[in-house]
Scaffold this motif. Structure first.
Motif, PDB file in Angstrom:
ATOM      1  N   VAL A  36       2.533  -1.097  -4.375  1.00  0.00           N
ATOM      2  CA  VAL A  36       3.950  -0.726  -4.397  1.00  0.00           C
ATOM      3  C   VAL A  36       4.290   0.217  -3.249  1.00  0.00           C
ATOM      4  CG1 VAL A  36       5.747   0.468  -5.709  1.00  0.00           C
ATOM      5  CG2 VAL A  36       4.293  -1.220  -6.840  1.00  0.00           C
ATOM      6  N   PRO A  37       3.623   1.393  -3.147  1.00  0.00           N
ATOM      7  CA  PRO A  37       3.946   2.237  -1.978  1.00  0.00           C
ATOM      8  C   PRO A  37       3.596   1.555  -0.651  1.00  0.00           C
ATOM      9  CG  PRO A  37       2.093   3.153  -3.218  1.00  0.00           C
ATOM     10  CD  PRO A  37       2.672   2.055  -4.046  1.00  0.00           C
ATOM     11  N   ALA A  38       2.533   0.754  -0.626  1.00  0.00           N
ATOM     12  CA  ALA A  38       2.140   0.115   0.638  1.00  0.00           C
ATOM     13  C   ALA A  38       3.237  -0.825   1.127  1.00  0.00           C
ATOM     14  CB  ALA A  38       0.826  -0.628   0.458  1.00  0.00           C
ATOM     15  N   LEU A  39       3.712  -1.725   0.250  1.00  0.00           N
ATOM     16  CA  LEU A  39       4.764  -2.671   0.634  1.00  0.00           C
ATOM     17  C   LEU A  39       6.053  -1.942   0.971  1.00  0.00           C
ATOM     18  CD1 LEU A  39       4.181  -5.508  -1.985  1.00  0.00           C
ATOM     19  CD2 LEU A  39       3.953  -5.729   0.501  1.00  0.00           C
ATOM     20  N   ALA A  40       6.372  -0.915   0.162  1.00  0.00           N
ATOM     21  CA  ALA A  40       7.631  -0.213   0.363  1.00  0.00           C
ATOM     22  C   ALA A  40       7.633   0.545   1.673  1.00  0.00           C
ATOM     23  CB  ALA A  40       7.881   0.738  -0.797  1.00  0.00           C
ATOM     24  N   TRP A  41       6.524   1.196   1.984  1.00  0.00           N
ATOM     25  CA  TRP A  41       6.494   1.968   3.228  1.00  0.00           C
ATOM     26  C   TRP A  41       6.405   1.072   4.440  1.00  0.00           C
ATOM     27  CZ3 TRP A  41       8.147   6.617   4.196  1.00  0.00           C
ATOM     28  CH2 TRP A  41       8.346   7.466   3.108  1.00  0.00           C
ATOM     29  N   LEU A  42       5.861  -0.117   4.243  1.00  0.00           N
ATOM     30  CA  LEU A  42       5.884  -1.087   5.336  1.00  0.00           C
ATOM     31  C   LEU A  42       7.341  -1.440   5.654  1.00  0.00           C
ATOM     32  CD1 LEU A  42       3.807  -2.721   7.022  1.00  0.00           C
ATOM     33  CD2 LEU A  42       4.320  -4.642   5.528  1.00  0.00           C
TER      34      LEU A  42
END
Lengths: 566, 386
Positions: free
Chosen positions: A121-127
């Protein structure tokens, strides 16, 4: 008459011991079987379909430039993310549990949230937010006239920061729990004796928190060494690999480089196992008498003028670490093309329609739910039994301690490495385990053993032994007092443990991704697949659906318990 | 005691001798009210403490005594009222003043000892000096002195978490006196110790307090502790002061039925005062059953109507058999029960108005169901308000 009585007693004892030893055997098999095969494949120098020959060739491959680079990346990521997560987690715990800022309950729940969702979740969002070219922040910066990308989340530091959000949640929970067990009189006393708030923090609170600080540091650092989701999603652009992503790539290459992957995994264990040893020693000998197991009322230090500042601090942290990523994903899931300016043309429900139309996606959701329920139910039974064997069974204490250690072994092994061992083990095994949900179920049962056992043990410890003894003294049979006293008293805690196991099963990525087959897809690997094959918007949509399920489960769990266990 | 061993306490002893000055009171609490939501824990309490005095707040748990102590320390914020320390206002709801705990120059001994487990015995003891950034030499000297006072000097370098409960309590005491605070606050410091140790520590605390002449406020629910240690006792119940006086006066002349039954064991007899027989404080008390008891009236002036007579179990005299003369406060009774309790025997006596519990030394043996004559000095029959 007397002889008969002794015989019966002897018979009953040995029956109990028998079941206890059976539990021991199951646990040892679950943990040791994949480990043995992990070592076997690391030493194997012949191709998979040839007769086995053994040697150390694979270990020499560990020292190739590519792998050395990977190892250094892994260590750097773990160090940087820990260095960010620990101070953030400590500060957040101190502000929430020790000061008088408003909205403590809200922040308490918000801060642990990243632990319960996938790091995807944070990985996709921060991407979506900060990818060098397409990220929202960088697009805005370019429009405003900034030359080149403003922030780069695909850099080593960027990945480490995203990892720190999840690590920070774990650090917050560990130190928050310790802080709640701290006798407030120790701090009050310091204050009465003339120490300012800052002096009290440095002279009393932080030194007393040292064991918790250290164990949180080791835990977060070890998790960082095993990091998979963040480098997989964010590291692709700059080709930043970690040991876990490298193993994933090696295992998926053609021909699969199983030996090299296993040797890399084992090299990781050389770093983590000594750390874990220190960690468990810390958990065992807490010589500080502060941890009495009694939760004190939340003492609040009056912060006066700095109150607004501290409140802003936790608000910003909560927004950046939790709210913003979730918000970004939700927005992405309703967009045709992610992170273009929010013009009305891009809004669509298509992504959701696509998910429910796609048999693959639909199956992965259903499979995840089936696995979640099955793992939680069987896990609760197995782990509950293990807890009984460790703490209440008639086995010699030495055996109990041995099981305790065996159960904790999976903590020390990154889940992807462990799943890799399991993959190899079942590829060797005749029969059709590979590619079925059974294999995933077996993996989950093993990797969640430490979490489940510790959660259930803490539930059982909360039950005063005298309550059970009182039932026995009044003449209740074992089954009767189990039914009327023990189970009803433990019920809320056990329900919470069930939901916790459900949550971690549904969100699991590391141990799932190598074990899924065409007909046994689960949701977290599907999110990765959607991201790699279809696009960010589909991945975001799947992630939002998963998030909704997890949040729902979490809300139910919080109704049954207020304390998080790690 | 030699002057140099007094350390920082010389000044205090001097100040104590200069009684009657304006600054005679070191702590003044006025109209203190403490509320938790809709619950009022302390309902308007006022008292003053003289320099060097040992004052005890005594009452059952939940009476508000600890809350008052914590408010004086600055650990709890009252809802209204005023607290002055050494003439300076540290809390006032009217003036909006609330000085934080660390600036009040007090020290405290906690119920849980609150010995910091990460520090050594010595480091614990000198904490108050170190946070005040006193010179090293002074820290060393005062620390050694304080640990010597409580005979813990041989444990100076030991980790405080390795000490026993009694030792921890001694360290807490040393820590409390080491930096010469204005007042020491004691929050039920002995309640976690076993019975023998409690008695021993009780006399040690009292001795230390007398030697140093340091003002002390002591909170306890243990009447024995309060009676043996205090210069003055404030009895509290349900957030209000019930009585304030010296231990002896409190025991002999309880102000109301709560004090009479909470301190010591008193027989409470219902009845009325007959004003016609009054001579000064001496009155006739007539029980419901009509028995006349000569008694001392301890009610506020102008009290009328139903009253209670408090009779301490230790005061009545017993004689075997029924003597010939029946005089004032002398009745023919019968022993109905005898309970052996070690240091004394508790007799339940059937008096004309009902049963009376009387304590006698184990040497005085009277058979159960035997006739007996009970007599009591009117000075020990105290009439109190209902």
């Amino acid at each position: 008459m007397r002889q008969a009585f002794f015989n019966r007693l002897k018979g009953e004892l040995s029956a109990q011991q028998l079941t206890a030893y059976a539990a021991l055997l199951v646990v040892v098999l679950l943990v040791a079987y994949p480990m043995v095969y992990l070592i076997e494949v690391a030493l194997r120098v012949s191709a998979p379909n040839e007769p086995a020959r053994y040697g150390l060739d694979n270990f020499s491959l560990v020292f190739s430039p590519r792998n050395i680079d990977t190892i250094l990346n892994t260590i750097q990521l773990a160090v940087i993310s820990t260095a960010i997560a620990i101070p953030c987690g400590f500060l957040a715990a101190w502000i929430i549990y020790r000061t008088d800022i408003p909205g403590k309950r809200f922040f308490e729940r918000l801060f642990v949230l990243p632990y319960y969702v996938t790091p995807l979740v944070p990985a996709l969002a921060w991407l979506a937010l900060a990818a060098p070219q397409s990220g929202l922040i960088n697009q805005i910066a370019t429009r405003l006239g900034h030359d080149g990308p403003l922030v780069n989340i695909s850099s080593l530091t960027g990945i480490a920061i995203v990892m720190a959000f999840t690590g920070g949640a774990v650090a917050f929970a560990i130190m928050g729990a310790a802080m709640q067990l701290l006798n407030p009189a120790l701090e009050e006393c310091s204050q009465v004796f003339g120490a300012s708030k800052r002096q009290t923090l440095w002279r009393v609170t932080i030194p007393l928190m040292r064991p918790a600080l250290l164990s949180a540091t080791i835990f977060v650092f070890a998790e960082g060494l095993g990091a998979f989701a963040e480098p997989l999603i964010l590291g692709a652009t700059d080709n930043i690999q970690t040991i876990s992503t490298r193993i994933y790539i090696l295992a998926g290459s053609y021909p699969p480089a199983y030996g090299e992957a296993a040797a890399l995994g084992i090299s990781l264990l050389f770093i983590i196992v000594p750390l874990m040893f220190v960690y468990f020693r810390l958990l065992k000998n807490r010589d500080f008498a502060t941890v009495t197991g009694k939760a004190y009322r939340m003492a609040s230090i009056e912060t006066g003028r700095s109150r607004a500042g501290l409140f802003t601090l936790v608000l910003v942290y909560g927004f950046v670490a939790v709210i913003l990523p979730v918000l970004m994903l939700v927005i992405n899931s309703f967009q045709r093309l992610s992170t273009i300016y929010f013009s009305t043309k891009v809004w669509t429900l298509d992504n959701y329609v696509q998910v429910f139309k796609s048999a693959d996606h639909w199956n992965s959701i259903v499979n995840s739910l089936i696995l979640g329920v099955t793992t939680a139910t069987t896990g609760l039974l197995l782990m509950g039994f293990v807890v009984w064997v460790i703490y209440r069974s008639p086995l010699p204490p030495r055996v109990g301690r041995f099981i305790e250690y065996v159960v904790m072994v999976p903590v020390a092994i990154p889940r992807l490495v462990f799943a890799f061992g399991l993959l190899w083990a079942w590829l060797q095994f005749p029969g059709k385990m590979y590619g079925t949900l059974w294999l995933l179920w077996l993996a989950y049962l093993t990797v969640f053993l430490p979490l489940g056992v510790r959660t259930i043990a803490s539930v059982v410890f909360q039950l005063d032994k005298s309550l059970e003894e009182a039932a026995k003294v009044t003449g209740a049979s074992r089954f009767y007092h189990l039914r009327t006293i023990t189970v009803p008293l433990l019920k809320p805690g056990l329900i919470a443990a069930w939901i916790l196991l459900f949550i971690v099963s549904v969100r699991e990525l590391g141990s799932s991704i190598l074990l899924i087959g065409p007909n046994s897809k689960v949701i977290s690997p599907s999110i990765v697949e959607a991201y790699q094959v279809i696009g960010r918007e589909q991945a975001a949509t799947l992630a939002v659906i998963q998030l909704a399920v997890l949040l729902l489960a979490l809300m139910v769990m919080l109704r049954f318990t207020r304390r998080e266990t790690f | 005691m030699r002057a140099e061993t007094l350390m920082g306490y010389e000044l205090m002893a001097t100040a104590k001798s200069a009684a009657g000055t304006e600054n005679d009171y070191i702590v003044e609490v006025t109209d203190l009210v403490i509320k938790y939501g809709s619950y009022t824990a302390v309902k308007g309490v006022s008292f003053k403490i003289r320099r060097g005095e040992f004052l005890t707040l005594l009452g059952p748990s939940g009476c508000g005594k600890t809350t008052i102590l914590r408010s004086i320390a600055g650990l709890e914020r009252p809802s209204s009222g005023e607290i002055k320390i050494d003439g300076a206002v540290v809390y006032s709801s009217a003036q909006g003043i609330d000085i934080p705990a660390e600036k009040r120059d007090m020290s405290m001994v906690f119920q849980s000892y609150a010995i910091w487990p990460h520090l050594t015995t010595f480091e614990n003891a000198v904490y108050g000096l170190r946070v005040r950034k006193r010179p090293k030499e002074e820290v060393r000297r005062q620390g050694d002195w304080a640990l010597g006072l409580v005979r813990m000097d041989q444990y100076a370098e030991r980790r405080a978490s390795a000490l026993s409960g009694g030792q921890q309590q001694r360290v807490a005491l040393a820590r409390a006196v080491a930096f010469s605070p204005k007042v020491i606050l004691f929050d039920e410091p002995l309640s976690n110790l076993d019975a023998n140790l409690r008695v021993q520590m009780r006399s040690e605390i009292k001795e230390l307090q007398t030697r140093l002449g340091v003002t002390s406020i002591y909170v306890t629910h243990d009447q024995e502790e309060a009676l043996t240690m205090s210069d003055r006792i404030i009895v509290m119940s349900e957030g209000r002061v019930q009585q304030e006086s010296t231990p002896e006066e409190l025991y002999n002349f309880p102000g109301n039925s709560f004090v009479a039954s909470f301190i010591g064991s008193a027989n409470l007899i219902e009845g009325q005062v007959e004003e016609t027989a009054r001579s000064g404080q001496h009155v006739d008390f007539v029980t419901k059953q009509g028995t006349r008891i000569r008694a001392l009236d301890n009610r506020p002036a102008g009290s009328t109507g139903e009253a209670l007579l408090a009779l301490r179990g230790v005061y009545p005299q017993l004689e075997a058999g029924h003597g010939a003369k029946e005089g004032a406060n002398r009745w023919a009774c019968e022993v109905t029960e005898a309970i052996f309790s070690g240091d004394f025997i508790e007799y339940v006596i059937a008096a004309p108005w009902g049963s009376v519990v009387v304590r006698r030394p184990p040497t005085d043996r009277y058979p159960v169901n035997s006739p007996i004559t009970m007599s009591v000095d009117p000075a020990h029959c105290v009439v109190i308000v209902r």
